[in-house]
Motif scaffolding. Sequence first.
Motif, PDB file in Angstrom:
ATOM      1  N   ASP A 172       0.708  -1.382  -0.301  1.00 20.16           N
ATOM      2  CA  ASP A 172      -0.337  -0.164   0.176  1.00 20.16           C
ATOM      3  C   ASP A 172       0.656   0.685   0.033  1.00 20.16           C
ATOM      4  N   GLY A 173       2.001   1.328  -0.381  1.00 16.29           N
ATOM      5  CA  GLY A 173       3.205   2.351  -0.948  1.00 16.29           C
ATOM      6  C   GLY A 173       4.100   2.991   0.403  1.00 16.29           C
ATOM      7  N   LEU A 174       4.118   2.317   1.361  1.00 14.34           N
ATOM      8  CA  LEU A 174       5.094   2.332   2.493  1.00 14.34           C
ATOM      9  C   LEU A 174       6.423   1.851   1.932  1.00 14.34           C
ATOM     10  N   ARG A 175       7.343   2.494   2.904  1.00 18.48           N
ATOM     11  CA  ARG A 175       8.556   2.933   1.982  1.00 18.48           C
ATOM     12  C   ARG A 175       9.411   3.208   2.499  1.00 18.48           C
ATOM     13  N   CYS A 176      11.043   2.353   3.491  1.00 18.01           N
ATOM     14  CA  CYS A 176      11.787   2.245   4.289  1.00 18.01           C
ATOM     15  C   CYS A 176      12.877   2.205   3.699  1.00 18.01           C
ATOM     16  N   GLU A 177      14.081   3.302   3.737  1.00 21.08           N
ATOM     17  CA  GLU A 177      14.876   2.689   2.877  1.00 21.08           C
ATOM     18  C   GLU A 177      16.739   2.897   3.917  1.00 21.08           C
ATOM     19  N   PHE A 178      17.113   2.401   3.470  1.00 22.85           N
ATOM     20  CA  PHE A 178      18.414   1.684   4.560  1.00 22.85           C
ATOM     21  C   PHE A 178      19.561   2.143   3.620  1.00 22.85           C
ATOM     22  N   ALA A 179      20.927   2.011   4.690  1.00 22.04           N
ATOM     23  CA  ALA A 179      21.882   2.651   4.281  1.00 22.04           C
ATOM     24  C   ALA A 179      22.870   1.035   3.472  1.00 22.04           C
ATOM     25  N   ASP A 180      22.412   0.234   3.905  1.00 17.62           N
ATOM     26  CA  ASP A 180      22.940  -0.842   3.327  1.00 17.62           C
ATOM     27  C   ASP A 180      22.160  -1.692   4.156  1.00 17.62           C
ATOM     28  N   LEU A 181      22.855  -3.215   3.932  1.00 17.70           N
ATOM     29  CA  LEU A 181      21.563  -3.922   3.740  1.00 17.70           C
ATOM     30  C   LEU A 181      22.248  -5.087   5.411  1.00 17.70           C
ATOM     31  N   ALA A 182      23.217  -4.566   5.774  1.00 18.65           N
ATOM     32  CA  ALA A 182      23.413  -5.285   7.346  1.00 18.65           C
ATOM     33  C   ALA A 182      22.091  -5.433   8.100  1.00 18.65           C
ATOM     34  N   ASP A 183      22.223  -6.352   9.121  1.00 19.82           N
ATOM     35  CA  ASP A 183      21.483  -6.554  10.026  1.00 19.82           C
ATOM     36  C   ASP A 183      20.192  -6.924   9.317  1.00 19.82           C
ATOM     37  N   ARG A 184      19.688  -7.704   8.554  1.00 15.50           N
ATOM     38  CA  ARG A 184      17.970  -7.255   7.062  1.00 15.50           C
ATOM     39  C   ARG A 184      17.392  -7.542   8.369  1.00 15.50           C
ATOM     40  N   GLY A 185      17.631  -8.543   8.699  1.00 15.90           N
ATOM     41  CA  GLY A 185      16.100  -8.799   9.250  1.00 15.90           C
ATOM     42  C   GLY A 185      15.355  -7.837  10.691  1.00 15.90           C
ATOM     43  N   ALA A 186      16.436  -7.030  11.334  1.00 12.34           N
ATOM     44  CA  ALA A 186      16.127  -6.067  12.344  1.00 12.34           C
ATOM     45  C   ALA A 186      15.904  -4.453  11.585  1.00 12.34           C
ATOM     46  N   LYS A 187      16.357  -4.951  10.326  1.00 15.11           N
ATOM     47  CA  LYS A 187      16.000  -3.386   9.861  1.00 15.11           C
ATOM     48  C   LYS A 187      14.198  -3.778   9.359  1.00 15.11           C
ATOM     49  N   GLU A 188      13.814  -4.981   8.502  1.00 12.63           N
ATOM     50  CA  GLU A 188      12.586  -5.287   8.158  1.00 12.63           C
ATOM     51  C   GLU A 188      11.450  -4.968   9.712  1.00 12.63           C
ATOM     52  N   ALA A 189      12.388  -5.928  11.069  1.00 14.28           N
ATOM     53  CA  ALA A 189      11.078  -5.429  12.036  1.00 14.28           C
ATOM     54  C   ALA A 189      11.298  -4.159  11.792  1.00 14.28           C
ATOM     55  N   THR A 190      12.056  -3.010  12.092  1.00 10.19           N
ATOM     56  CA  THR A 190      11.921  -1.595  12.003  1.00 10.19           C
ATOM     57  C   THR A 190      10.631  -1.113  11.762  1.00 10.19           C
ATOM     58  N   CYS A 191      10.456  -1.775   9.858  1.00 12.99           N
ATOM     59  CA  CYS A 191      10.238  -1.447   9.120  1.00 12.99           C
ATOM     60  C   CYS A 191       8.166  -1.711   9.207  1.00 12.99           C
ATOM     61  N   ARG A 192       8.158  -2.862   9.327  1.00  6.70           N
ATOM     62  CA  ARG A 192       7.317  -3.319  10.217  1.00  6.70           C
ATOM     63  C   ARG A 192       7.046  -2.585  11.346  1.00  6.70           C
ATOM     64  N   ALA A 193       7.305  -2.271  12.109  1.00  6.27           N
ATOM     65  CA  ALA A 193       6.748  -1.409  13.528  1.00  6.27           C
ATOM     66  C   ALA A 193       5.943  -0.065  12.329  1.00  6.27           C
ATOM     67  N   ILE A 194       6.597   0.362  12.268  1.00  4.50           N
ATOM     68  CA  ILE A 194       6.562   2.054  11.280  1.00  4.50           C
ATOM     69  C   ILE A 194       5.018   1.770  11.100  1.00  4.50           C
ATOM     70  N   VAL A 195       5.001   0.417   9.614  1.00  4.86           N
ATOM     71  CA  VAL A 195       4.048   1.091   8.711  1.00  4.86           C
ATOM     72  C   VAL A 195       2.753   0.530   9.870  1.00  4.86           C
ATOM     73  N   ALA A 196       2.669  -0.342  10.682  1.00  7.32           N
ATOM     74  CA  ALA A 196       1.738  -1.209  11.335  1.00  7.32           C
ATOM     75  C   ALA A 196       1.086   0.617  12.481  1.00  7.32           C
ATOM     76  N   ASP A 197       2.136   0.910  12.789  1.00  5.39           N
ATOM     77  CA  ASP A 197       1.412   2.103  13.544  1.00  5.39           C
ATOM     78  C   ASP A 197       1.157   3.322  12.598  1.00  5.39           C
ATOM     79  N   LEU A 198       1.837   3.383  11.313  1.00  2.00           N
ATOM     80  CA  LEU A 198       0.487   4.514  10.505  1.00  2.00           C
ATOM     81  C   LEU A 198      -0.597   3.655  10.207  1.00  2.00           C
ATOM     82  N   HIS A 199      -0.698   2.393  10.208  1.00  2.00           N
ATOM     83  CA  HIS A 199      -2.039   1.974   9.901  1.00  2.00           C
ATOM     84  C   HIS A 199      -2.936   2.250  11.426  1.00  2.00           C
ATOM     85  N   ALA A 200      -2.383   2.367  12.289  1.00  3.23           N
ATOM     86  CA  ALA A 200      -3.054   2.361  13.560  1.00  3.23           C
ATOM     87  C   ALA A 200      -3.773   3.861  13.502  1.00  3.23           C
TER      88      ALA A 200
END
Length: 269
Positions: free
Chosen positions: A158-186
């Motif tokens: 649905d169009g939300l996007r989180c950019e990162f400088a690199d792909l290091a620790d990708r799982g944690a970065k994805e988790a951060t973006c998921r949390a931001i997206v969930a908050d924006l939906h709420a």
Amino acid sequence: MIAGLGAAPAAARFDFAQLLIDALVTAYESELDPSAFEGRRDAADRRKLARWQQATLPLLAELRVAQAALYVASHVEVRTDRHNQILVLIDGRPLWVAWPRITAQPRLERELAAEFCRRHDCAGDGEDGSMRAALEPAGVQGHWALSQRHPPAWQTADGLRCEFADLADRGAKEATCRAIVADLHALAAVLREASRGGERVQWERLSLQADTGAGPQRVTVNERGDYVQAAVPALAANPVDWNAAGRWLQARAQGRPMTATVLPATRRR
């Protein structure tokens, strides 16, 4: 709440729609309870509540029409739209599900699912075997987007996007973006509720107030400094681009598609 009940038998779809609409009617009727005014000594609070109750009347009337139409319908569908909002189609006529109080939504939907599964064998292996999965929350759907011209980003359908400088620790970065997206939906749901209650929302003025301690965060919604409260800890903990977030929230409220980079790589700590 659901990923879809399209494969369910017609009787199950009818039961789910009936439970859902009955619960919505009850929830909106409670908004008109005169006892809601008790303890509201502040005149501004009473006026705000009165506006909210006035806005509730046509919504309740629409639900009662749908409630009556359900019993003479020849075809009932329950699905989710592209914003993951529940949609009930009664002989092709759409009814979008919106609970009056977003804070009560998780409890009401859990109770609704429990009652439905009490009537139907949600966990069974027969023709209703997929019902349990259909009633589970769809969650945040997204994927990594890699491009030579842009930083790596995790983005949602649905169009939300989180950019990162690199792909290091990708799982944690994805988790951060998921949390931001969930908050924006709420937050989108809270703003929808506030708007229905007569609150003036200036999308370009949206901002998160300084940390108010434990509990929900305060989001300023207009130039007067009015605010809504929402539990959005990920928005408070990350350097979100509120201009981009505001544009996305406005587009969502208007039913328009919008792509927004709410966490640019340049803002990463």
